[in-house]
Design a protein around this motif. Structure first.
Motif, mmCIF file in Angstrom:
data_model
loop_
_atom_site.group_PDB
_atom_site.id
_atom_site.type_symbol
_atom_site.label_atom_id
_atom_site.label_comp_id
_atom_site.label_asym_id
_atom_site.label_seq_id
_atom_site.Cartn_x
_atom_site.Cartn_y
_atom_site.Cartn_z
ATOM 1 N N VAL A 257 33.018 51.376 34.888
ATOM 2 C CA VAL A 257 31.822 50.529 34.894
ATOM 3 C C VAL A 257 32.192 49.103 35.308
ATOM 4 C CG1 VAL A 257 29.994 49.504 33.480
ATOM 5 C CG2 VAL A 257 30.580 51.921 33.205
ATOM 6 N N VAL A 258 33.327 48.610 34.822
ATOM 7 C CA VAL A 258 33.785 47.270 35.215
ATOM 8 C C VAL A 258 34.000 47.222 36.725
ATOM 9 C CG1 VAL A 258 35.712 45.632 35.064
ATOM 10 C CG2 VAL A 258 34.817 46.690 32.985
ATOM 11 N N ILE A 259 34.672 48.231 37.271
ATOM 12 C CA ILE A 259 34.921 48.276 38.709
ATOM 13 C C ILE A 259 33.607 48.331 39.474
ATOM 14 C CG2 ILE A 259 35.874 49.710 40.567
ATOM 15 C CD1 ILE A 259 38.143 50.452 38.603
ATOM 16 N N ARG B 45 41.894 48.252 42.847
ATOM 17 C CA ARG B 45 40.657 48.800 43.394
ATOM 18 C C ARG B 45 39.742 47.726 43.981
ATOM 19 N NH1 ARG B 45 38.526 53.942 41.754
ATOM 20 N NH2 ARG B 45 36.533 53.218 42.614
ATOM 21 N N THR B 46 39.663 46.562 43.352
ATOM 22 C CA THR B 46 38.649 45.580 43.729
ATOM 23 C C THR B 46 39.186 44.351 44.434
ATOM 24 O OG1 THR B 46 38.748 44.305 41.653
ATOM 25 C CG2 THR B 46 37.349 46.277 41.674
ATOM 26 N N GLY B 47 40.451 44.003 44.188
ATOM 27 C CA GLY B 47 40.997 42.777 44.741
ATOM 28 C C GLY B 47 40.519 41.522 44.036
ATOM 29 N N ALA B 48 39.684 41.685 43.026
ATOM 30 C CA ALA B 48 39.145 40.529 42.295
ATOM 31 C C ALA B 48 40.225 39.877 41.440
ATOM 32 C CB ALA B 48 37.979 40.973 41.408
ATOM 33 N N PRO B 49 40.101 38.583 41.147
ATOM 34 C CA PRO B 49 41.046 37.948 40.231
ATOM 35 C C PRO B 49 40.988 38.614 38.857
ATOM 36 C CG PRO B 49 39.743 36.308 41.397
ATOM 37 C CD PRO B 49 39.110 37.624 41.675
ATOM 38 N N VAL B 50 42.147 38.907 38.295
ATOM 39 C CA VAL B 50 42.242 39.547 36.980
ATOM 40 C C VAL B 50 43.225 38.756 36.133
ATOM 41 C CG1 VAL B 50 42.849 41.635 35.697
ATOM 42 C CG2 VAL B 50 41.747 41.829 37.945
ATOM 43 N N ALA B 51 42.803 38.392 34.930
ATOM 44 C CA ALA B 51 43.667 37.651 34.011
ATOM 45 C C ALA B 51 43.811 38.428 32.710
ATOM 46 C CB ALA B 51 43.105 36.262 33.732
ATOM 47 N N VAL B 52 45.025 38.442 32.180
ATOM 48 C CA VAL B 52 45.325 39.179 30.955
ATOM 49 C C VAL B 52 45.800 38.216 29.878
ATOM 50 C CG1 VAL B 52 46.844 40.909 29.917
ATOM 51 C CG2 VAL B 52 45.934 41.273 32.219
ATOM 52 N N ASP B 53 45.222 38.367 28.699
ATOM 53 C CA ASP B 53 45.659 37.579 27.544
ATOM 54 C C ASP B 53 45.044 38.214 26.305
ATOM 55 O OD1 ASP B 53 46.034 35.476 25.509
ATOM 56 O OD2 ASP B 53 46.522 34.183 27.207
#
Length: 335
Positions: free
Chosen positions: A68-70, A120-128
Motif C-alpha cells: 500500500v505504501v508503494i 521499487r519507487t526511487g523515492a527518498p526513504v529515511a530510517v530511524d
C-alpha cells in the motif's frame, strides 16, 4: 503456534488463557495510557511542516502495508508530488540514525521494507526508530509529503491522514490484545482513521477493497522476466508476516511448486541454508521483500515474484482527493 491461538482458536489458547489474558489486559492498559499521554499533551508530539500520512494496522503481523505504501508513493509521484517515506527499519542495524537509504544501502542496515520501497519507487526513504527524526532528515530531500510505513501507534509523530490495512482473510482473529490476541489497539480505533483498506477477502462496511496482483517472476541475477508457470519444480520460501499468502498466490498462478518453506518475518537468511533449500528443486522462488536480502549471493536459478496493490479507480480518487485537500492547507511552502 501463536498464529493458531490468535486466528484459529486453537485449544492451547484456552489452556494458556490464565497466563495470556492478564498480560493482555496489562498491554491494553499500557497502550491506552501511552496514547492518552500524547493526545492530551502530557508528552510532546512533533508536527512536520508537510503533510504526514500513516499507513498502519491495529494487528500484529503482515497485513500488506508495504504494498500500500508503494502504491501510494507511485500514485502521488504520477500526480507530480514528491513523497518521501519513513520507517523504523525493523530488522536493520545501521551504524547511525537517521539513515537515508540509497542504492548502495544494505537491507542489513535499513531493514527489509525500506530497501524494497527504495528499489521499487526511487523515492527518498529515511530510517530511524524515532520516526520524527526520520521525518526531519527527509525534509532536506526535497519532499512535499511524508508517508510512514507502519507507525499508527507512534503517537509522538502527528499525522494528517491515517490508513489502516486489514487482512481480509484473518481479519482481527480472536479480537484480543497482545499476547492473547493480535490486537495492538482496540477495534474502536478503526472508527477514528480516514481509510480502511482490506487486503483480500471481502471488504465490509466502509472498507476499501484492495488486492495484491502478482506480475511475472524476475531472476535475481539477470533480471530475466518469465511467467511463473513456465518454471519447473519450484521450491518456494517466504520470510514475511503471513507466508501462506505467498504460497497461495503461486498456486493461483499455476506454479509447479514441489516444496514450500516458511520463515519468520524479517528472517536473516544464510547463503548455505538457501543453497541447500534450492537443491531440492530446479528453481528457487521468493517474495520481493526476501529478494532484497538475497541479491548479494543469488544463484542463477533464483527468482522473485513482485506483487502490486490494486485499488479501484473510484476509491483511488477518493484517497487522492483527501490528500490533495490536506496538502492545500499547508500552502505553497510545502510544494
Amino acid at each position: 503456534m501463536i498464529e493458531k491461538i490468535w486466528f484459529h482458536r486453537h485449544l492451547l489458547g484456552y489452556l494458556l488463557a490464565p497466563i495470556l489474558w492478564p498480560l493482555s489486559l496489562l498491554f491494553k492498559r499500557i497502550i491506552r495510557q501511552r496514547r492518552h499521554a500524547y493526545l492530551s499533551g502530557g508528552k510532546p508530539r512533533y508536527r512536520a511542516p508537510v503533510p504526514v500520512i500513516v499507513v498502519g494496522n491495529i494487528t500484529a503481523g503482515g497485513n500488506g502495508k508495504t504494498p500500500v505504501v508503494i502504491w501510494l508513493v507511485e500514485t502521488l509521484q504520477a500526480l507530480g508530488m514528491k513523497p518521501g517515506v519513513v520507517s523504523r527499519g525493523y530488522g536493520g542495524k545501521a551504524a547511525a540514525y537517521p539513515l537515508i537509504v540509497d542504492a548502495n544501502t544494505s537491507s542489513l542496515e535499513s531493514g527489509d521494507e525500506p530497501a524494497l520501497i527504495k528499489r521499487r519507487t526511487g523515492a527518498p526513504v529515511a530510517v530511524d526508530p524515532v520516526r520524527s527524526q526520520a521525518v526531519k532528515a527527509l525534509l532536506d530531500c526535497d519532499v512535499d509529503v511524508i508517508i510512514t510505513d507502519d507507525g499508527l501507534q507512534h503517537y509522538a509523530l502527528e499525522r494528517d491522514i491515517e490508513l489502516v490495512v486489514i487482512d481480509g482473510q484473518r481479519r482481527f482473529g480472536n479480537e484480543q490484545y497482545i499476547p492473547f490476541g493480535p490486537l495492538r489497539e482496540g477495534l474502536e480505533r478503526l472508527s477514528e482513521v480516514d481509510f480502511l483498506i482490506t487486503n483480500g477477502g471481502l471488504a465490509q462496511g466502509n472498507e476499501i477493497a484492495m488486492t495484491l496482483e502478482p506480475s511475472k517472476a524476475i531472476n535475481l541475477k539477470t533480471g530475466e522476466v518469465v511467467a511463473v508457470d513456465s518454471l519447473p519444480q519450484l521450491v518456494a520460501f517466504a520470510g514475511i508476516g503471513h507466508p501462506p499468502r505467498f504460497f497461495k498466490t503461486l498456486s493461483t498462478l499455476g506454479a509447479d511448486v514441489i516444496k514450500t518453506q516458511a520463515f519468520a518475518d524479517h528472517q536473516a537468511f544464510e547463503q548455505a541454508e538457501l543453497n541447500q533449500l534450492a537443491e531440492q528443486g530446479q528453481h528457487l522462488i521468493m517474495t520481493e521483500k526476501d529478494a532484497v536480502k538475497c541479491h548479494p549471493f543469488a544463484q542463477d536459478n533464483w527468482w522473485y515474484l513482485p506483487v502490486s496493490a490494486h485499488i479501484s479507480a473510484q476509491d483511488k480518487q477518493i484517497i487522492i482527493k483527501k490528500i490533495t485537500e490536506v496538502k492545500s492547507q499547508y500552502g505553497s511552502s510545502s510544494t
